[in-house]
Design a protein around this motif. Structure first.
Motif, PDB file in Angstrom:
ATOM      1  N   SER A   1      24.448   7.871  -1.199  1.00 47.36           N
ATOM      2  CA  SER A   1      25.548   6.913  -1.163  1.00 47.36           C
ATOM      3  C   SER A   1      26.733   7.464  -1.937  1.00 47.36           C
ATOM      4  N   PHE A   2      27.919   7.018  -1.555  1.00 46.09           N
ATOM      5  CA  PHE A   2      29.156   7.428  -2.207  1.00 46.09           C
ATOM      6  C   PHE A   2      29.636   6.332  -3.152  1.00 46.09           C
TER       7      PHE A   2
ATOM      8  N   TRP B   1      19.118   8.641   4.086  1.00 49.54           N
ATOM      9  CA  TRP B   1      17.972   7.986   3.469  1.00 49.54           C
ATOM     10  C   TRP B   1      16.865   7.744   4.489  1.00 49.54           C
ATOM     11  N   SER B   2      17.257   7.299   5.681  1.00 52.27           N
ATOM     12  CA  SER B   2      16.299   7.017   6.747  1.00 52.27           C
ATOM     13  C   SER B   2      17.046   6.981   8.067  1.00 52.27           C
TER      14      SER B   2
ATOM     15  N   THR C   1       0.835  -1.213   0.000  1.00 49.96           N
ATOM     16  CA  THR C   1       0.000   0.000   0.000  1.00 49.96           C
ATOM     17  C   THR C   1       0.861   1.250   0.000  1.00 49.96           C
ATOM     18  N   ALA C   2       2.110   1.110   0.430  1.00 51.44           N
ATOM     19  CA  ALA C   2       3.062   2.221   0.396  1.00 51.44           C
ATOM     20  C   ALA C   2       4.447   1.645   0.117  1.00 51.44           C
ATOM     21  N   THR C   3       5.128   2.228  -0.842  1.00 53.65           N
ATOM     22  CA  THR C   3       6.471   1.760  -1.184  1.00 53.65           C
ATOM     23  C   THR C   3       7.515   2.708  -0.592  1.00 53.65           C
ATOM     24  N   ALA C   4       8.682   2.169  -0.331  1.00 50.41           N
ATOM     25  CA  ALA C   4       9.767   2.994   0.196  1.00 50.41           C
ATOM     26  C   ALA C   4      10.379   3.813  -0.924  1.00 50.41           C
ATOM     27  N   ALA C   5      10.590   5.093  -0.656  1.00 49.89           N
ATOM     28  CA  ALA C   5      11.254   5.932  -1.647  1.00 49.89           C
ATOM     29  C   ALA C   5      12.674   5.419  -1.850  1.00 49.89           C
ATOM     30  N   PRO C   6      13.102   5.186  -3.071  1.00 49.06           N
ATOM     31  CA  PRO C   6      14.465   4.691  -3.282  1.00 49.06           C
ATOM     32  C   PRO C   6      15.481   5.735  -2.837  1.00 49.06           C
ATOM     33  N   PRO C   7      16.670   5.294  -2.459  1.00 46.48           N
ATOM     34  CA  PRO C   7      17.677   6.271  -2.043  1.00 46.48           C
ATOM     35  C   PRO C   7      18.053   7.202  -3.178  1.00 46.48           C
TER      36      PRO C   7
ATOM     37  N   HIS D   1       3.394  -2.588   3.682  1.00 48.02           N
ATOM     38  CA  HIS D   1       4.181  -1.476   3.170  1.00 48.02           C
ATOM     39  C   HIS D   1       5.663  -1.803   3.272  1.00 48.02           C
ATOM     40  N   GLU D   2       6.472  -1.056   2.534  1.00 44.91           N
ATOM     41  CA  GLU D   2       7.921  -1.265   2.529  1.00 44.91           C
ATOM     42  C   GLU D   2       8.593  -0.361   3.557  1.00 44.91           C
ATOM     43  N   SER D   3       9.672  -0.856   4.116  1.00 41.95           N
ATOM     44  CA  SER D   3      10.405  -0.084   5.120  1.00 41.95           C
ATOM     45  C   SER D   3      11.883  -0.443   5.068  1.00 41.95           C
ATOM     46  N   PRO D   4      12.766   0.511   4.722  1.00 41.74           N
ATOM     47  CA  PRO D   4      14.199   0.230   4.788  1.00 41.74           C
ATOM     48  C   PRO D   4      14.691   0.286   6.228  1.00 41.74           C
TER      49      PRO D   4
END
Length: 485
Positions: free
Chosen positions: A189-190, A429-430, A178-184, A247-250
């Motif tokens: 990232s380096f 990111w989070s 129902t909710a996806t995690a916003a990609p980084p 839902h997704e969660s990093p």
């Protein structure tokens, strides 16, 4: 030793057909893990990391062969004492099998078969060692040993439970989130060779648990009980759980056995449903302050009820990991993921039960073995690079830092005991995910000492005080020696 090999092969083969976790070696190994004191567990993990389980199995196999040699000597010199020793070992193995969580009397069958085969072969070979010629005896012993090895190999190939679980995983279709995690973002990232990636591939994700062999659970038969001090206890099937909002969660997971600078941690994008919502459905009673989660491997974890009810913390019952169904090694079909707590008090795999209770009434698996009942993840940082042999000149020092559920605001590097220098931070990111950092260093030839420390978003500076993993996580500053050429 040949008879011991035959006994093990027969026992493993029977276990493969009925229940892989009831194998004599795995049963005794799990029993040993249960009895292992905290300091010894930490020492083994520090020495072998995620290879702790293969190490234990190798040790147990060696012990069985030594016991077989002793039984052989006894059987030849003072029969039937060798067979009696085999029977005693079989009784120990059977007892270990039937006392595991979820075991049935049938789980004693592999150990019983192993005793019958091992005892009969020992009696037969013991007699032949006296009456037969040397060549004939050695031929019989060799054939017996080879049959045992073949039986063990066949057991691995025929393990019905493991094979069925892999087939079940292959057919799972993850629910649409129902909710996806916003990609980084690119800035999160380096592009530095050797730095820990922001997301850990499933195949590289660390695994520390008490299961010598991961439980083989059929999702069609799986049930989750939500019970204890609640107004409305209930149970869910895998299908019912999968129908709930997902839902997704990093989130980065941390093992309490991780030494300073260790790699027993990893980040994944988890797909799951809110534990908070399930607890709200159950309605915990006044006075309850802990949720005791239990897994099919016999593990349990004590998680503060307030943490799982925290609306600002994304605590999940996860069914997916990095876009794939949860791997068997990481808890299929369902596991817990709770940001900000070490895994031994939160990350139960192969989950089967959530019991709302109180800390003064129940204790979890590792709490009874010297670890704290509550264990927030500690602020820490790690140097990933450079390695020895880096060329003099401009060298990039890089790594990751974490202050789970709070966030990292600053990372500093000390070179050869000099002043602390601020490092460049990648994007955040989070707050539940580790953060990359880097420092460009004009390195000169010779040996150098590098030390790193982090500061969290609340201004707390990582402590330099050294503490081991027991009872609630290691502290200190990661320090490395590098040789610049």
């Amino acid at each position: 030793m040949a008879s011991a090999s035959a006994a093990l092969g027969a026992g493993e083969l029977v276990a493969a057909v009925f229940n892989a976790s009831a194998s004599p070696i795995l049963s005794v190994g799990s029993f040993v893990i249960d009895l292992t004191p905290a300091f010894l567990k930490s020492a083994v993990i520090a020495a072998f990391g995620t290879g702790d389980k293969p190490f234990l199995i190798v040790v147990l196999l060696a012990v069985v062969l030594v016991a077989g040699a002793l039984a052989g000597i006894l059987q030849v010199r003072r029969p039937p004492l060798g067979v009696v020793l085999v029977v005693l070992l079989g009784v120990l193995s059977a007892a270990a099998a039937v006392t595991r969580t979820g075991a049935t009397p049938v789980d004693a069958a592999p150990s019983i078969v192993a005793v019958v085969i091992g005892g009969s072969m020992l009696a037969r070979l013991g007699g032949r060692s006296v009456t037969a010629g040397r060549r004939e005896f050695l031929r019989g012993a060799a054939v017996t040993a080879v049959l045992g090895v073949v039986g063990g190999a066949a057991a691995r190939a025929l393990s019905a439970g493991q094979r069925g679980t892999q087939q079940a995983i292959a057919t799972v279709r993850l629910p649409t989130p129902t909710a996806t995690a916003a990609p980084p973002a690119a800035a999160d990232s380096f592009d530095v060779p050797g730095i820990t990636p922001l997301v850990t591939p499933n195949a590289d994700f660390y695994r520390i648990d008490i299961a010598l062999s991961p439980p083989a659970l059929d999702p069609a038969a799986w049930r989750l009980e939500v019970t204890g001090e609640v107004e409305h206890p209930f149970a869910l099937t895998y299908r019912e759980l999968s129908a709930l909002p997902m839902h997704e969660s990093p989130t980065t997971l941390m093992c309490v056995s991780n030494e300073v600078g260790g790699e027993l941690n990893g980040t994944a994008v988890w797909l799951g449903t809110s534990i908070r919502d399930l607890l709200a459905r159950a309605v915990p009673k006044a006075g309850a302050d802990m949720v005791l989660s239990s897994g099919a491997d016999g593990f349990s974890a004590s998680t503060p009820l307030s943490v799982l009810q925290d609306a600002g913390r994304d605590s999940l019952l996860a069914v997916g990991m990095n876009g794939e169904p949860l791997p068997q090694l990481h808890g299929f079909p369902v596991r817990m993921v709770v940001p900000g707590l070490y895994g031994y008090v939160s990350a139960t795999k192969w989950l089967t039960r959530l019991e709302v209770t109180r800390f003064d009434e129940k204790a979890a698996y590792w709490t009874t073995r010297g670890y704290s009942a509550q264990a927030p993840v500690k602020l820490s940082s790690r140097i990933d690079r450079p390695q020895n042999g880096a060329r003099a000149g401009m060298v990039t020092v890089a790594g990751v830092a974490w202050a789970q559920h709070t966030g990292v605001s600053r990372v500093q590097l000390q070179i050869d005991g000099g002043p602390w220098r601020d490092c460049e931070l990648a994007g955040d990111w989070s707050v539940d995910v580790w953060r990359q950092w880097r420092f460009r260093w004009q390195a000169e030839r010779g040996a150098h000492t590098l030390r790193v420390r982090a500061t969290d978003a609340k201004g707390l500076v990582q402590t330099s005080s050294v503490q081991g993993e027991v009872p609630n996580g290691a502290t200190g500053l990661h320090t490395v020696q590098v040789a610049i050429t």
